[in-house]
Design a protein around this motif. Structure first.
Motif, PDB file in Angstrom:
ATOM      1  N   THR A 111      -6.424   3.801  -4.772  1.00  0.00           N
ATOM      2  CA  THR A 111      -7.067   2.847  -4.431  1.00  0.00           C
ATOM      3  C   THR A 111      -5.834   1.329  -4.287  1.00  0.00           C
ATOM      4  N   ASP A 112      -6.337   0.729  -5.397  1.00  0.00           N
ATOM      5  CA  ASP A 112      -4.706  -0.253  -5.693  1.00  0.00           C
ATOM      6  C   ASP A 112      -3.996   0.327  -4.966  1.00  0.00           C
ATOM      7  N   SER A 114      -2.888   1.539  -2.364  1.00  0.00           N
ATOM      8  CA  SER A 114      -3.197   1.205  -1.002  1.00  0.00           C
ATOM      9  C   SER A 114      -3.299  -0.515  -0.249  1.00  0.00           C
ATOM     10  N   ARG A 115      -3.359  -1.197  -0.911  1.00  0.00           N
ATOM     11  CA  ARG A 115      -4.259  -2.594  -1.033  1.00  0.00           C
ATOM     12  C   ARG A 115      -3.346  -2.748  -1.176  1.00  0.00           C
ATOM     13  N   SER A 315      -5.194  12.321  -9.652  1.00  0.00           N
ATOM     14  CA  SER A 315      -4.868  11.023  -8.940  1.00  0.00           C
ATOM     15  C   SER A 315      -3.091  11.397  -9.723  1.00  0.00           C
ATOM     16  N   MET A 390      -8.957  10.230  -4.044  1.00  0.00           N
ATOM     17  CA  MET A 390     -10.152   9.447  -2.981  1.00  0.00           C
ATOM     18  C   MET A 390      -8.685   9.588  -2.400  1.00  0.00           C
ATOM     19  N   VAL A 392      -5.824   7.946   0.753  1.00  0.00           N
ATOM     20  CA  VAL A 392      -5.097   6.483   0.821  1.00  0.00           C
ATOM     21  C   VAL A 392      -5.205   6.394   2.462  1.00  0.00           C
ATOM     22  N   THR A 396      -9.939   2.582   2.168  1.00  0.00           N
ATOM     23  CA  THR A 396     -10.232   3.026   0.865  1.00  0.00           C
ATOM     24  C   THR A 396     -10.846   1.925  -0.217  1.00  0.00           C
ATOM     25  N   SER A 397     -10.607   0.855   0.107  1.00  0.00           N
ATOM     26  CA  SER A 397     -11.118   0.017  -0.686  1.00  0.00           C
ATOM     27  C   SER A 397     -13.070  -0.070  -0.879  1.00  0.00           C
ATOM     28  N   ASP A 400     -14.486   3.242  -1.174  1.00  0.00           N
ATOM     29  CA  ASP A 400     -14.536   3.465  -2.405  1.00  0.00           C
ATOM     30  C   ASP A 400     -15.723   2.122  -3.062  1.00  0.00           C
TER      31      ASP A 400
END
Length: 434
Positions: A111-112, A114-115, A315, A390, A392, A396-397, A400
């Motif tokens: 998640t991080d 993807s950000r 993950s 989760m 990507v 995503t973020s 979530d």
């Protein structure tokens, strides 16, 4: 903590204020290393590598990798930028937004990743991926962004079932080779009891939404980014049913008391524990120093009725090169080392599951002192399918956050399962997808 739309916005404002408040401190933190506090670019110049980590003293994989890399590259010095685990996402986000030049950024979750990758804050390392044999590198696909890669995984965790062999023996129960979720629930109720004046729960479900939602998605094929979450229903009914029966610590109490899954299992407060493989290295260390006497083993995650094979979720954890790295070439060399054979061997020796999967590494892993050696534990270590915890994407973020908020409301009883899922559907579609 119970969240509403309003409180969610309030949380965002608090997050922004907190980020601004720590920005000045992070200017120093980004150039500090471990407990020494030396500047990240000082000392050995081109032979010094800075790497963000969390809880360095309690996360032995970092030391194992750093020691191995330094041994293989005489003259190189790694300086960790140590951050508290709970603060890690916020602080790394602030560091990168502020132009920090730490060389390697550890990707705690996708998640991080993807950000950061979508914001152009990570260096493109597709050349490293294409030049290496990655056919046995589990979790690599999670870092594919339109056929480009901005990180390489060095470990790949997945969820399985831990259980207390002593409690099973006392109850005259043998852990089956395979469990459906209904059988798991019955077993949890059977193992719930009073022991030495304290309550022993048949199982413990941690407060993370993945305990319900990610396993639902993995085993039903549901899409956590799609905006239609009816596939969560059965798993929510199971989790709430265990709470109501007193076979699992209720979510509200676990949240209020900030219950720790390690403590629940290691003190004998729970007979079973669905959890990720990252816990193995921790429990091995606790057993080694005599901090717990739990007699533990592993079993595959329970499955839906009629399932063929074992499907679970997991993950990867990865290293990325900061787009503004001071020592980019050395950073790339470290990333490739950690994802390769030498890096895998270094962390496997301490009970951490490497992303690189070979029969030799698996054999060495189960040869570690304290590892359970029964056939079921070994079977648990080889699921047929591991689905990404989760997906990507650019959404995503945000998704979530919504799923987490609604999960909490369902689990504390503020919303029914049907109403909570309805809110997830509406919010994801209206606030994110549209």
């Amino acid at each position: 903590m119970i969240l509403s739309h309003a409180s969610g916005r309030a949380r965002e404002r608090r997050h922004l204020i907190r980020s601004i408040a720590v920005a000045a401190a992070l200017t120093l933190a980004a150039t500090a290393c471990g407990s020494g506090g030396q500047a990240s670019g000082s000392g050995d110049g081109g032979n010094t590598l800075t790497v963000t980590v969390w809880n360095m003293a309690k996360t032995p994989e970092f030391k194992a990798l750093f020691d191995a890399f330094q041994a293989a590259n005489p003259g190189v010095k790694i300086q960790p930028v140590d951050i508290l685990a709970d603060d890690y996402p916020d602080k790394v986000t602030t560091m990168l937004a502020g132009g920090d030049t730490t060389d390697v950024i550890t990707m705690k979750n996708v998640t991080d990743y993807s950000r950061y990758s979508s914001r152009g804050q990570l260096a493109d390392i597709t050349d490293l991926v294409k030049s290496a044999d990655t056919s046995k590198l589990a979790g690599l696909d999670a870092f594919n962004v339109k056929n480009a890669y901005f990180a390489m995984p060095y470990r790949q965790d997945f969820w399985l079932l831990y259980y207390n062999k002593t409690y099973f023996d006392k109850a005259g129960v043998k852990m089956p080779e395979s469990l459906t979720w209904d059988e798991y629930a019955k077993l949890a109720q059977q193992l719930t009891k009073e022991e030495g004046g304290k309550k022993v729960y048949g199982t413990y479900h941690h407060t993370w939404r993945s305990v319900v939602q990610a396993i639902s998605a993995a085993q039903t094929g549901g899409d956590q980014l799609g905006g239609d979450y009816g596939f969560f229903t059965e798993q929510y009914n199971l989790a709430l049913g265990l709470q109501k029966a007193g076979a699992a610590l209720d979510f509200g109490t676990a949240t209020a008391q900030k219950s720790d899954y390690k403590t629940m299992f290691e003190t004998g407060a729970a007979a079973m524990l669905p959890m990720g493989t990252w816990y193995i290295s921790s429990i091995l260390a606790q057993k080694e120093k005599g901090a717990t006497d739990v007699d533990w083993a592993l079993a595959p995650m329970p499955q839906r009725p009629g399932a063929t094979g074992v499907t679970t979720f997991g993950s990867p954890t990865a290293f990325a090169v900061n787009k503004r790295a001071k020592n980019a070439d050395l950073a790339k060399k470290f990333v490739q080392f950690a994802a390769g054979k030498a890096g895998a061997e270094a962390i496997a020796r301490i009970g951490v599951v490497p992303a690189l999967k070979t029969p030799e590494i698996t054999t060495a892993y189960f040869g570690i002192k304290g590892m359970p050696t029964d056939e079921l534990s070994k079977k648990a270590f080889q699921p047929d399918k591991v689905v990404l915890e989760m997906p990507v994407s650019e959404h995503t973020s945000d998704v979530d956050t919504i799923l987490k908020e609604e999960h909490e409301l369902i689990m504390v009883g503020d919303k029914s399962v049907a109403d909570g899922i309805k809110s997830m559907n509406e919010r994801v579609k209206n606030e994110v997808l549209n």
